[in-house]
Design an enzyme around this catalytic site. Structure first.
Site, mmCIF file in Angstrom:
data_model
loop_
_atom_site.group_PDB
_atom_site.id
_atom_site.type_symbol
_atom_site.label_atom_id
_atom_site.label_comp_id
_atom_site.label_asym_id
_atom_site.label_seq_id
_atom_site.Cartn_x
_atom_site.Cartn_y
_atom_site.Cartn_z
ATOM 1 N N LYS A 183 3.612 -15.377 2.384
ATOM 2 C CA LYS A 183 3.528 -16.142 1.143
ATOM 3 C C LYS A 183 4.970 -16.445 0.735
ATOM 4 O O LYS A 183 5.429 -16.095 -0.372
ATOM 5 C CB LYS A 183 2.766 -15.294 0.095
ATOM 6 C CG LYS A 183 2.422 -16.012 -1.191
ATOM 7 C CD LYS A 183 1.345 -17.081 -1.035
ATOM 8 C CE LYS A 183 1.116 -17.787 -2.354
ATOM 9 N NZ LYS A 183 0.358 -19.044 -2.202
ATOM 10 N N ASP A 205 -2.907 -18.113 1.675
ATOM 11 C CA ASP A 205 -4.066 -18.796 1.075
ATOM 12 C C ASP A 205 -4.600 -19.862 2.027
ATOM 13 O O ASP A 205 -5.817 -20.005 2.220
ATOM 14 C CB ASP A 205 -3.714 -19.389 -0.299
ATOM 15 C CG ASP A 205 -2.336 -20.036 -0.347
ATOM 16 O OD1 ASP A 205 -1.552 -19.855 0.608
ATOM 17 O OD2 ASP A 205 -2.035 -20.732 -1.330
ATOM 18 N N ASP A 239 -10.667 -8.566 7.966
ATOM 19 C CA ASP A 239 -12.083 -8.437 7.572
ATOM 20 C C ASP A 239 -12.757 -9.801 7.579
ATOM 21 O O ASP A 239 -13.887 -9.944 8.032
ATOM 22 C CB ASP A 239 -12.208 -7.825 6.168
ATOM 23 C CG ASP A 239 -12.406 -6.324 6.242
ATOM 24 O OD1 ASP A 239 -12.105 -5.745 7.308
ATOM 25 O OD2 ASP A 239 -12.850 -5.732 5.237
ATOM 26 N N TYR A 298 0.828 -1.217 0.000
ATOM 27 C CA TYR A 298 0.000 0.000 0.000
ATOM 28 C C TYR A 298 0.860 1.265 0.000
ATOM 29 O O TYR A 298 0.378 2.359 -0.280
ATOM 30 C CB TYR A 298 -0.958 0.018 1.194
ATOM 31 C CG TYR A 298 -2.023 -1.067 1.162
ATOM 32 C CD1 TYR A 298 -2.188 -1.875 0.044
ATOM 33 C CD2 TYR A 298 -2.855 -1.283 2.239
ATOM 34 C CE1 TYR A 298 -3.143 -2.872 0.006
ATOM 35 C CE2 TYR A 298 -3.822 -2.281 2.215
ATOM 36 C CZ TYR A 298 -3.956 -3.078 1.095
ATOM 37 O OH TYR A 298 -4.907 -4.064 1.066
ATOM 38 N N ASP A 321 -5.154 -6.752 5.965
ATOM 39 C CA ASP A 321 -6.365 -6.038 5.561
ATOM 40 C C ASP A 321 -7.451 -7.062 5.222
ATOM 41 O O ASP A 321 -8.597 -6.991 5.691
ATOM 42 C CB ASP A 321 -6.017 -5.182 4.326
ATOM 43 C CG ASP A 321 -7.124 -4.225 3.947
ATOM 44 O OD1 ASP A 321 -8.101 -4.119 4.712
ATOM 45 O OD2 ASP A 321 -7.012 -3.586 2.882
#
Ligand code: NAD
Length: 355
Positions: A189, A221, A249, A140, A245
């Site tokens: 990852k 994942d 959620d 980001y 992020d």
């Protein structure tokens, strides 16, 4: 203990009022003095000063020991340019306070199991997961761009982390794990991304300082899948900005209602920013319908993480539990056979239960 209080817009002032009543009760019971100072941010600040985050507000927040925020935003300011919108105030505040870790507990109270989309047998006695998300680095904030290429365009974003950025958030996650079940899952990852390989190396390095904490590493994942399949295997999850992020959620939605979930953003010192995860809910503002529990639980996080008042934090959480046990519900978590309450009454009920 100085607390800067930002009621903000929409339901913000309504839920903050209940949180302040809770602080008042804690102050009486635990004999602690809180000095509350109300400051402007968001739409109300735009209306009164022309900007979403006036300088005095940021100064006052920086001088405080903690910041308590309701929510900002609303239809009235939606057509303003980006940098003048209420949400720009929020980003400016986070940056100005230097908070680099976002803590989002996903708690499912056993009394509200039916609000979750997961089956009862998966939820067991309820959920209590803490997601620690790196907040100021990663993709980001990395370099991005676009260029014309033959046949179209190419765009790129860069995921970049320094070992220092990883180390400070990892250390915070280990500290938090130590106050909970001493079980930390680091999500990355590393099978594909170089930044994730560095992430894993640094987490392993920091782990040596915390021999009592069990660490496991999980690919993002798989973590997304495990949160749905067997969420009770997690206690604290630490991960990068973008993975956090998404996973925070996902984890919070396992619990059903936005109105129940608090958050904290922390930096190097003890100064933290505490706020519910929900927005200003303009659709129910001013109607005494908002659930104040997310904000009240944000106060519990403030007592725990900025003021190290564990007993006071636990007293607030236990009070919320007892109110739910007695069957009181705001409209967003209402179930058949329960007692419907408004914002003010819910605040009073929690205050009465604090002991
Ligand atoms: P929202 O969280 O405000 O509302 C989503 C839905 O959840 C609405 O139906 C609302 O009534 C309900 N809801 C939210 N909080 C509730 C509570 N405490 N009790 C009962 N019901 C509750 O999200 P939105 O509608 O997407 O955004 C509204 C405004 O809030 C926008 O201007 C947005 O930019 C802003 N926003 C601010 C923050 C923040 O201040 N941190 C976060 C998210 C959104």
């Amino acid at each position: 203990m100085k607390i800067a209080v930002i009621p903000g817009d929409g339901i913000g002032p309504e839920v903050i009022k209940q949180a302040c009543k809770v602080l008042d009760k804690i102050s009486q019971i635990f004999n602690i003095e809180f000095e509350l100072k109300e400051v402007l941010m968001g739409g109300i600040a735009i209306d009164r000063t022309g900007v979403p985050l006036p300088e005095e507000t940021l100064d006052e927040c920086k001088k405080s020991d903690a910041v308590l925020l309701g929510a900002v935003g609303g239809w009235k300011w939606d057509s303003l340019p980006g940098r003048l919108r209420p949400e720009a105030g929020l980003l400016g505040l986070r940056k100005g306070l230097g908070v680099f870790a976002n803590l989002r507990p996903a708690m499912l109270f056993p009394q509200l199991k039916s609000a979750s989309t997961l089956k009862e047998e998966v939820l067991g006695d309820g959920l209590n997961i803490m997601v620690v998300r790196e907040l100021t680095g990663g993709i980001y904030f990395g370099q991005r761009g676009r260029r014309d290429i033959s046949g179209g365009q190419e765009a790129w974003d860069t995921e970049a982390y320094t070992s220092m950025e990883i180390e400070r958030v990892a250390r915070l996650a280990f500290e938090i794990s130590g106050k909970r079940q001493c079980k930390l899952t680091s999500v990355d990852k590393a099978n594909v991304l170089e930044s994730s390989r560095l992430w894993r190396e640094v987490v392993c390095q920091v782990a040596k300082e915390y021999p009592d904490i069990t660490v496991n590493h999980m690919y993002v994942d798989n973590a997304a899948m495990q949160l749905i399949r067997n969420p009770r295997q997690f206690d604290v999850i630490v991960t990068s900005n973008m993975f956090g992020d998404i996973l925070s959620d996902e984890a919070s939605m396992l619990t059903g209602s936005l109105g129940m979930l608090p958050s904290a953003s922390l930096g190097e010192g003890t100064l933290g920013l505490y706020e519910p995860i929900h927005g200003s809910a303009p659709d129910i503002a001013g109607q005494d319908k908002a659930n104040p529990i997310a904000t009240i639980l944000s106060v519990a996080m403030m007592l725990r993480y900025s003021f190290q008042l564990e007993a006071a934090a636990a007293a607030v959480e236990a009070a919320v539990c007892r109110v739910l046990d007695k069957g009181y519900r705001t409209a967003d978590i209402m179930q058949p056979g329960m007692i419907l309450t408004g914002t003010e009454q819910m605040g009073d009920l929690v205050v009465d239960e604090i002991c």
